[in-house]
Enzyme design. Structure first.
Site, PDB file in Angstrom:
ATOM      1  N   HIS A   1      -3.521  -3.039  -8.358  1.00  0.00           N
ATOM      2  CA  HIS A   1      -4.829  -3.560  -7.938  1.00  0.00           C
ATOM      3  C   HIS A   1      -5.857  -3.399  -9.061  1.00  0.00           C
ATOM      4  O   HIS A   1      -6.683  -4.281  -9.300  1.00  0.00           O
ATOM      5  CB  HIS A   1      -5.290  -2.811  -6.674  1.00  0.00           C
ATOM      6  CG  HIS A   1      -6.309  -3.538  -5.880  1.00  0.00           C
ATOM      7  ND1 HIS A   1      -6.943  -2.987  -4.797  1.00  0.00           N
ATOM      8  CD2 HIS A   1      -6.838  -4.793  -6.010  1.00  0.00           C
ATOM      9  CE1 HIS A   1      -7.804  -3.873  -4.300  1.00  0.00           C
ATOM     10  NE2 HIS A   1      -7.758  -4.966  -5.015  1.00  0.00           N
TER      11      HIS A   1
ATOM     12  N   GLU B   1       0.848  -1.195   0.000  1.00  0.00           N
ATOM     13  CA  GLU B   1       0.000   0.000   0.000  1.00  0.00           C
ATOM     14  C   GLU B   1       0.882   1.242   0.000  1.00  0.00           C
ATOM     15  O   GLU B   1       1.786   1.378   0.834  1.00  0.00           O
ATOM     16  CB  GLU B   1      -0.876   0.037   1.269  1.00  0.00           C
ATOM     17  CG  GLU B   1      -1.953  -1.020   1.327  1.00  0.00           C
ATOM     18  CD  GLU B   1      -3.226  -0.650   0.553  1.00  0.00           C
ATOM     19  OE1 GLU B   1      -3.285   0.459  -0.026  1.00  0.00           O
ATOM     20  OE2 GLU B   1      -4.138  -1.492   0.530  1.00  0.00           O
TER      21      GLU B   1
ATOM     22  N   ASP C   1      -6.883   1.733  -8.179  1.00  0.00           N
ATOM     23  CA  ASP C   1      -5.568   2.034  -7.594  1.00  0.00           C
ATOM     24  C   ASP C   1      -4.500   1.052  -8.087  1.00  0.00           C
ATOM     25  O   ASP C   1      -4.830  -0.087  -8.392  1.00  0.00           O
ATOM     26  CB  ASP C   1      -5.657   2.000  -6.054  1.00  0.00           C
ATOM     27  CG  ASP C   1      -6.033   0.634  -5.501  1.00  0.00           C
ATOM     28  OD1 ASP C   1      -7.006   0.037  -5.995  1.00  0.00           O
ATOM     29  OD2 ASP C   1      -5.347   0.152  -4.587  1.00  0.00           O
TER      30      ASP C   1
END
Ligand SMILES: [Zn+2]
Length: 277
Positions: free
Chosen positions: A187, A149, A197
């Site tokens: 993703h 992330e 994203d």
């Protein structure tokens, strides 16, 4: 991108989590680290049990099945890296989300805007970051990938220090697990119908360093029989919704005019990439 939860629900959950934290004065993550350790220990015990629990063939009588442990085996390794943007405002906020059971979401790493890296799940364990996803014929990306992330709200540039830290992390992971360049994806690539994203992501810069593929400077016109749907499928996209697949492709490789139409030059880019996969 992390699934949104109502603020009220989250603050309630955070409040109960905070109550747990206050009982541990030295490390505010002691309570959740304890849960992590207990869960990991349970998995360890499952791995060490002989015969392995719940691995009998259902349709075969027990006396016709035997388990004899081989002396030659290893632990499965991740083969993909999936990049995300958090769609949140800080690393702290993302950490908080990943410490709340109810969110059912996590990633192996968070890379902060300041370049600091937080690991939250052991590389060998399965984090919940991909959700319902497909790439090629892999329909369980959580099992085959590491999730990273990037702390970014989705509408802002990624800082140089953040990308530089990410590249250092990717270099380590690529070498350690022998991950092919083509297997560094986003993703939105694996969940084109649901996810956007990482948005506005410097994929070209990453590909230049060996993380992900990119198209050549000199391109050829594809032959008349060239099928964008087949090309996208060969690259890995789920083309069950072709428009969503084209949009995901353009979000990754074109980054302008993100719509389901392919211009002549975009077709050349797709043709070029298709030959690389
Ligand atoms: Zn995501």
């Amino acid at each position: 991108m992390i699934k949104k939860y109502s603020y009220k629900k989250l603050s309630l959950l955070a409040f109960s989590a905070a109550l747990t934290f206050t009982s541990c004065s030295t490390n505010k993550y002691a309570a959740t680290n304890k849960i992590y350790k207990e869960q990991a220990k349970e998995f360890g015990e499952t791995l060490a049990t002989v015969p392995p629990p719940k691995q009998m063939i259902d349709s075969m009588p027990v006396n016709e099945q035997t388990f004899i442990g081989s002396v030659n085996f290893g632990i499965r390794k991740p083969n993909f890296v999936i990049l995300h943007h958090t769609a949140q405002d800080s690393t702290a906020q993302t950490i908080k989300t990943f410490l709340i059971k109810k969110t059912e979401t996590s990633a192996h790493y968070i890379v902060g805007r300041d370049g600091k890296v937080v690991q939250m799940v052991n590389d060998y364990l399965r984090a919940n970051h991909a959700g319902a996803a497909k790439w090629g014929n892999d329909t369980d990306l959580n099992s085959s990938s590491l999730g990273i992330e990037l702390d970014n709200n989705g509408n802002e540039p990624y800082s140089d220090v953040q990308i530089s830290s990410l590249i250092t992390l990717l270099s380590t992971l690529k070498t350690k697990y022998n991950i092919p360049s083509a297997n560094f994806i986003g993703h939105s690539d694996i969940a084109p119908k649901r996810k956007q994203d990482p948005n506005n992501f410097p994929w070209k810069k990453l590909a230049e360093q060996g993380y992900g593929l990119w198209y050549d400077a000199v391109l050829q016109i594809p032959p008349p029989e060239f099928s964008p749907a087949v090309a996208l499928r060969v690259i890995g996209y789920d083309v069950s919704n072709l428009n969503a697949a084209i949009i995901a492709f353009k979000r990754h490789f074109i980054q302008t005019n993100i719509n389901p139409a392919l211009s002549a030059s975009e077709m050349m880019i797709l043709f070029n990439l298709y030959k690389k996969y």
